[in-house]
Design a protein around this motif. Sequence first.
Motif, PDB file in Angstrom:
ATOM      1  N   ALA A   9       0.831  -1.204   0.000  1.00 24.66           N
ATOM      2  CA  ALA A   9       0.000   0.000   0.000  1.00 24.66           C
ATOM      3  C   ALA A   9       0.862   1.248   0.000  1.00 24.66           C
ATOM      4  O   ALA A   9       0.589   2.222  -0.724  1.00 24.66           O
ATOM      5  N   ILE A  10       1.912   1.261   0.809  1.00 27.58           N
ATOM      6  CA  ILE A  10       2.818   2.407   0.855  1.00 27.58           C
ATOM      7  C   ILE A  10       3.567   2.547  -0.467  1.00 27.58           C
ATOM      8  O   ILE A  10       3.717   3.649  -1.000  1.00 27.58           O
ATOM      9  N   ASP A  11       4.015   1.426  -1.018  1.00 31.37           N
ATOM     10  CA  ASP A  11       4.694   1.469  -2.313  1.00 31.37           C
ATOM     11  C   ASP A  11       3.785   2.080  -3.383  1.00 31.37           C
ATOM     12  O   ASP A  11       4.241   2.837  -4.247  1.00 31.37           O
ATOM     13  N   GLY A  12       2.481   1.743  -3.319  1.00 36.30           N
ATOM     14  CA  GLY A  12       1.539   2.263  -4.308  1.00 36.30           C
ATOM     15  C   GLY A  12       1.349   3.763  -4.223  1.00 36.30           C
ATOM     16  O   GLY A  12       0.986   4.410  -5.216  1.00 36.30           O
ATOM     17  N   ALA A  13       1.590   4.336  -3.040  1.00 33.23           N
ATOM     18  CA  ALA A  13       1.447   5.785  -2.862  1.00 33.23           C
ATOM     19  C   ALA A  13       2.709   6.548  -3.236  1.00 33.23           C
ATOM     20  O   ALA A  13       2.663   7.779  -3.408  1.00 33.23           O
ATOM     21  N   MET A  14       3.825   5.864  -3.383  1.00 31.10           N
ATOM     22  CA  MET A  14       5.097   6.557  -3.567  1.00 31.10           C
ATOM     23  C   MET A  14       5.217   7.365  -4.857  1.00 31.10           C
ATOM     24  O   MET A  14       5.944   8.375  -4.872  1.00 31.10           O
ATOM     25  N   PRO A  15       4.540   7.005  -5.970  1.00 35.44           N
ATOM     26  CA  PRO A  15       4.656   7.852  -7.163  1.00 35.44           C
ATOM     27  C   PRO A  15       4.211   9.305  -6.943  1.00 35.44           C
ATOM     28  O   PRO A  15       4.570  10.176  -7.736  1.00 35.44           O
ATOM     29  N   LEU A  16       3.451   9.571  -5.893  1.00 37.59           N
ATOM     30  CA  LEU A  16       3.030  10.939  -5.605  1.00 37.59           C
ATOM     31  C   LEU A  16       4.111  11.743  -4.880  1.00 37.59           C
ATOM     32  O   LEU A  16       3.961  12.954  -4.702  1.00 37.59           O
ATOM     33  N   PHE A  17       5.177  11.092  -4.466  1.00 40.20           N
ATOM     34  CA  PHE A  17       6.290  11.785  -3.830  1.00 40.20           C
ATOM     35  C   PHE A  17       7.449  11.891  -4.820  1.00 40.20           C
ATOM     36  O   PHE A  17       7.716  10.964  -5.579  1.00 40.20           O
ATOM     37  N   SER A  18       8.121  13.019  -4.787  1.00 43.54           N
ATOM     38  CA  SER A  18       9.296  13.196  -5.628  1.00 43.54           C
ATOM     39  C   SER A  18      10.384  13.880  -4.822  1.00 43.54           C
ATOM     40  O   SER A  18      10.142  14.379  -3.720  1.00 43.54           O
ATOM     41  N   VAL A  19      11.587  13.897  -5.367  1.00 42.42           N
ATOM     42  CA  VAL A  19      12.721  14.554  -4.720  1.00 42.42           C
ATOM     43  C   VAL A  19      13.331  15.535  -5.709  1.00 42.42           C
ATOM     44  O   VAL A  19      13.694  15.157  -6.820  1.00 42.42           O
ATOM     45  N   THR A  20      13.404  16.801  -5.309  1.00 49.49           N
ATOM     46  CA  THR A  20      13.973  17.845  -6.151  1.00 49.49           C
ATOM     47  C   THR A  20      14.995  18.631  -5.341  1.00 49.49           C
ATOM     48  O   THR A  20      14.656  19.207  -4.299  1.00 49.49           O
ATOM     49  N   LEU A  21      16.241  18.614  -5.798  1.00 49.47           N
ATOM     50  CA  LEU A  21      17.319  19.326  -5.111  1.00 49.47           C
ATOM     51  C   LEU A  21      17.371  18.987  -3.627  1.00 49.47           C
ATOM     52  O   LEU A  21      17.591  19.847  -2.771  1.00 49.47           O
ATOM     53  N   GLY A  22      17.164  17.707  -3.339  1.00 48.26           N
ATOM     54  CA  GLY A  22      17.292  17.248  -1.961  1.00 48.26           C
ATOM     55  C   GLY A  22      16.080  17.452  -1.094  1.00 48.26           C
ATOM     56  O   GLY A  22      16.115  17.126   0.092  1.00 48.26           O
ATOM     57  N   HIS A  23      14.980  17.972  -1.647  1.00 43.42           N
ATOM     58  CA  HIS A  23      13.766  18.214  -0.882  1.00 43.42           C
ATOM     59  C   HIS A  23      12.654  17.299  -1.383  1.00 43.42           C
ATOM     60  O   HIS A  23      12.459  17.142  -2.589  1.00 43.42           O
ATOM     61  N   ALA A  24      11.891  16.715  -0.442  1.00 43.56           N
ATOM     62  CA  ALA A  24      10.719  15.948  -0.814  1.00 43.56           C
ATOM     63  C   ALA A  24       9.623  16.893  -1.292  1.00 43.56           C
ATOM     64  O   ALA A  24       9.535  18.041  -0.845  1.00 43.56           O
TER      65      ALA A  24
END
Length: 212
Positions: A9-24
């Motif tokens: 379930a957590i893996d399925g939500a991860m595409p909504l998180f990204s990392v840009t210049l070290g910030h979530a």
Amino acid sequence: MLSQRGKAAIDGAMPLFSVTLGHAAIPNTHSIWESAVQCFEQILEAYDARAVLSGQDNLRSILQATFDEEVRGLLDADAQEAMGLLDDALDDATKARVLAQVVAGTVAVLERTTDFGRPADAERFRAEVRRFAESGHRGRLVETIEGSRVFGRCYASQQIRDVIVRAADDRHDSEGSAGWLEEEGESAIGWATELPSRNMGLPWGFTILALN
């Protein structure tokens, strides 16, 4: 120990998180509320609970159970409007923290709702939401995510995923906590050394007062 369904379930939500210049961050095209709705439905799907528990009222109950008292008052009035206000007030890393709390809180409740392989049940879900809201786990979940350095200093979404798993799984023994804090510190230092000074981002421990 978090179940395989919980981790999925957590893996399925991860595409909504990204990392840009070290910030979530979460997508700029989504409000926090829209992202929360999407994550909630995906998590229900992972637990085979969508047919029984889908709907904004159930999501609102998770939000009210998960967030601290100051924020609950806003969510009680109108969750979507309140999340819109938060969107205007928060930076990218803090928005990601809020969404991570939604994901972790939902998984924590559904783990208990469907434990021992039982099917999802609306009455049991409501009972587990109340139990979670009153439990020590809720406070530890919030503290784990709010206290994590990862959201302000990270190099991969896997780090965000690991924090959410830890929060939902409620691993709060002192030895384990020391271990993951040390690991986060090492990861953050490693990432910081790869960035030019102008991209160092927010200081560790930054948060928004309303969410403390």
